[in-house]
Scaffold this motif. Structure first.
Motif, mmCIF file in Angstrom:
data_model
loop_
_atom_site.group_PDB
_atom_site.id
_atom_site.type_symbol
_atom_site.label_atom_id
_atom_site.label_comp_id
_atom_site.label_asym_id
_atom_site.label_seq_id
_atom_site.Cartn_x
_atom_site.Cartn_y
_atom_site.Cartn_z
ATOM 1 N N ASP A 19 0.747 -1.312 -0.430
ATOM 2 C CA ASP A 19 -0.010 -0.168 -0.234
ATOM 3 C C ASP A 19 1.112 1.379 -0.048
ATOM 4 O OD1 ASP A 19 0.156 1.141 3.294
ATOM 5 O OD2 ASP A 19 -0.129 -0.978 2.978
ATOM 6 N N GLU A 20 0.444 2.649 -0.348
ATOM 7 C CA GLU A 20 0.764 3.588 -0.159
ATOM 8 C C GLU A 20 1.053 4.577 0.581
ATOM 9 O OE1 GLU A 20 2.509 6.808 -2.163
ATOM 10 O OE2 GLU A 20 1.058 5.217 -3.429
ATOM 11 N N SER A 21 0.918 3.838 1.693
ATOM 12 C CA SER A 21 1.537 4.348 3.066
ATOM 13 C C SER A 21 2.674 3.577 3.136
ATOM 14 C CB SER A 21 0.283 4.307 4.318
ATOM 15 O OG SER A 21 0.058 3.128 3.678
ATOM 16 N N THR A 22 2.752 2.718 3.344
ATOM 17 C CA THR A 22 4.326 1.749 3.748
ATOM 18 C C THR A 22 5.570 1.998 2.494
ATOM 19 O OG1 THR A 22 3.038 -0.718 4.162
ATOM 20 C CG2 THR A 22 5.327 -0.446 3.677
ATOM 21 N N ARG A 23 5.018 2.369 1.583
ATOM 22 C CA ARG A 23 5.909 3.261 0.199
ATOM 23 C C ARG A 23 5.937 4.043 1.155
ATOM 24 N NH1 ARG A 23 4.531 0.814 -5.451
ATOM 25 N NH2 ARG A 23 2.837 -0.892 -5.846
ATOM 26 N N ARG A 24 5.757 5.339 1.213
ATOM 27 C CA ARG A 24 5.904 6.659 1.642
ATOM 28 C C ARG A 24 6.623 6.544 3.015
ATOM 29 N NH1 ARG A 24 0.348 8.383 1.107
ATOM 30 N NH2 ARG A 24 0.111 7.601 2.708
ATOM 31 N N TYR A 25 5.933 5.556 3.562
ATOM 32 C CA TYR A 25 7.499 4.709 5.424
ATOM 33 C C TYR A 25 8.442 5.103 4.757
ATOM 34 C CZ TYR A 25 7.854 4.032 9.854
ATOM 35 O OH TYR A 25 8.999 3.616 10.966
ATOM 36 N N LEU A 26 8.700 3.326 3.730
ATOM 37 C CA LEU A 26 10.076 3.619 3.246
ATOM 38 C C LEU A 26 10.927 4.088 2.896
ATOM 39 C CD1 LEU A 26 11.246 0.520 3.404
ATOM 40 C CD2 LEU A 26 10.662 -0.054 1.466
ATOM 41 N N PHE A 27 10.202 4.835 1.782
ATOM 42 C CA PHE A 27 11.115 5.517 1.301
ATOM 43 C C PHE A 27 12.019 7.029 2.558
ATOM 44 C CE2 PHE A 27 12.683 9.577 -1.067
ATOM 45 C CZ PHE A 27 13.217 9.188 -2.677
ATOM 46 N N GLY A 28 10.427 7.053 3.421
ATOM 47 C CA GLY A 28 11.312 8.477 4.549
ATOM 48 C C GLY A 28 12.406 7.936 5.587
ATOM 49 N N LEU A 29 12.543 5.811 5.795
ATOM 50 C CA LEU A 29 13.706 5.273 6.010
ATOM 51 C C LEU A 29 15.159 6.211 4.970
ATOM 52 C CD1 LEU A 29 12.514 1.488 7.021
ATOM 53 C CD2 LEU A 29 12.759 4.366 8.442
ATOM 54 N N TYR A 30 14.609 5.762 3.647
ATOM 55 C CA TYR A 30 16.341 6.121 3.412
ATOM 56 C C TYR A 30 16.666 7.447 3.332
ATOM 57 C CZ TYR A 30 16.045 1.530 0.705
ATOM 58 O OH TYR A 30 15.585 0.546 0.128
ATOM 59 N N SER A 31 15.266 8.042 3.339
ATOM 60 C CA SER A 31 15.765 9.740 2.973
ATOM 61 C C SER A 31 15.999 10.306 4.662
ATOM 62 C CB SER A 31 14.494 10.308 2.869
ATOM 63 O OG SER A 31 14.183 11.756 3.276
ATOM 64 N N TYR A 32 15.794 9.822 5.994
ATOM 65 C CA TYR A 32 16.319 9.713 7.409
ATOM 66 C C TYR A 32 18.034 9.404 7.426
ATOM 67 C CZ TYR A 32 11.916 12.229 8.553
ATOM 68 O OH TYR A 32 10.660 12.582 8.459
ATOM 69 N N ALA A 33 17.598 8.058 6.573
ATOM 70 C CA ALA A 33 19.299 7.075 7.374
ATOM 71 C C ALA A 33 20.643 7.721 6.334
ATOM 72 C CB ALA A 33 18.999 5.778 6.180
ATOM 73 N N PHE A 34 20.030 8.764 5.236
ATOM 74 C CA PHE A 34 21.064 10.193 4.505
ATOM 75 C C PHE A 34 21.683 10.572 5.986
ATOM 76 C CE2 PHE A 34 20.474 8.466 0.675
ATOM 77 C CZ PHE A 34 22.017 9.085 -0.057
#
Length: 351
Positions: free
Chosen positions: A248-263
């Motif tokens: 689902d879209e909420s999971t996609r957004r959350y996972l992308f956020g993980l990569y974003s914050y991990a930087f």
């Protein structure tokens, strides 16, 4: 057959025939009424199933209440025998199914509490537990535990949900509702992620209610939000991608956020990169974030993540080309973590 010998006997014979005919007519009428009641109950139950599947649980309960009234009108013989009329039993089963589905939806009415939603459903679950056995009993127990958990979120003093979950598992060792709910509870209480993962794996292995289990698993991992559970979430999403399961879209957004914050954190970034093989991770990113509706402003971060993974996979030439592509999408005045990472990587890989 010898005819009656006197007029009185003729009258008696005719009366007997008339009574027999009337009796047959009454019996026929009774069976017609039973058939009509059954038709109405079956129709109302079918309507309730459609309403339940569309998420209109209140309407489904209203339809089943009407079905119960119709069924009760024809249950006189059952009452005399002390047994539940089969039609009424079917309606009760349908009511329990709606109650369990409503609990799984777990949305409090606007301006109200979870308890407002749950309390009317608990008597239906409790009634169903009377006489229930096997998988059906385990399902009802798991939902009773979930109902108690929801009310506890309102600050209510409720029985420990884990008791109902474990009782259900004692009856049905692979029960997906009990294992998924128990895995959720472990993470909700900040318990060991490995213990929670074991419950979710058993729930998935049951072969039942996979969509529900995944929803609980993803929600639990996102709610916990720690480096360990974030890596676990990535593993789950990758597994779903390989299985062709919808994400689902909420999971996609959350996972992308993980990569974003991990930087912002080399340690967290390294933990994500090491969570699953880089090649699988790249494929997951390509599956989730290369659609036509992907936000163009996020392309540099997306491609920078792929470049990092290509380096981790031992593909320096591919990584250099990807980093150079990232640079080409950035303006000369862009600054921040991605431009800086791209500049450093191009220099490092070009040497």
């Amino acid at each position: 057959m010898k005819p009656p010998e006197t007029p009185l006997k003729w009258v008696a014979a005719i009366t007997a025939v008339i009574a027999l005919v009337l009796g047959v007519n009454n019996v026929a009428k009774l069976f017609a009424e039973i058939g009509e009641r059954k038709r109405q109950v079956v129709e109302l139950t079918a309507v309730a199933a459609v309403q339940r599947d569309s998420g209109d649980y209140a309407a489904a309960f209203a339809s089943l209440d009407e079905a119960a009234k119709v069924a009760d009108e024809g249950s006189h013989f059952a009452k005399l025998s002390g047994r539940l009329d089969p039609l009424r039993a079917d309606v009760r089963t349908a009511q329990e199914d709606v109650a369990m589905a409503w609990l799984r939806a777990a949305r409090a009415p606007e301006g109200k509490t979870f308890s407002d939603m749950v309390e009317p459903l608990l008597p239906v679950i409790a009634r169903g537990l009377v006489g229930a056995s096997g998988t059906r009993r385990a399902d009802l127990l798991a939902h009773r535990g979930w109902a108690n958990f929801l009310m506890s979120r309102d600050g209510r003093d409720t029985p420990d949900p884990a008791e109902s979950y474990r009782e259900a598992i004692a009856i049905d060792a692979a029960n997906p509702f009990a294992h998924a709910n128990l895995g959720h509870l472990v993470l909700w209480q900040r318990g060991p992620s490995r213990e929670a993962s074991a419950h979710f794996e058993k729930a998935l292995a049951s072969g039942r209610e996979r969509e529900y289990v995944r929803r609980m698993q993803l929600a639990s991992l996102m709610n916990y939000s720690s480096p360990g559970t974030d890596a676990g979430l990535l593993r789950v999403v990758d597994e779903m991608r390989r299985n062709g399961e919808p994400i689902d879209e909420s999971t996609r957004r959350y996972l992308f956020g993980l990569y974003s914050y991990a930087f912002n954190s080399p340690e967290e970034l390294q933990e994500l990169v090491a969570a699953i093989p880089p090649a699988d991770q790249i494929e997951t990113i390509r599956t989730l974030y290369f659609g036509p509706d992907f936000d163009p402003s996020r392309v540099p971060l997306r491609d920078a993540t792929i470049a990092l993974l290509q380096e981790a996979a031992g593909q320096p030439a591919d990584a250099l080309a990807t980093w150079q592509g990232v640079q080409s999408t950035l303006g000369p005045d862009d600054d921040g973590r991605v431009p800086q990472a791209a500049k450093e990587a191009v220099k490092r890989l070009s040497e």
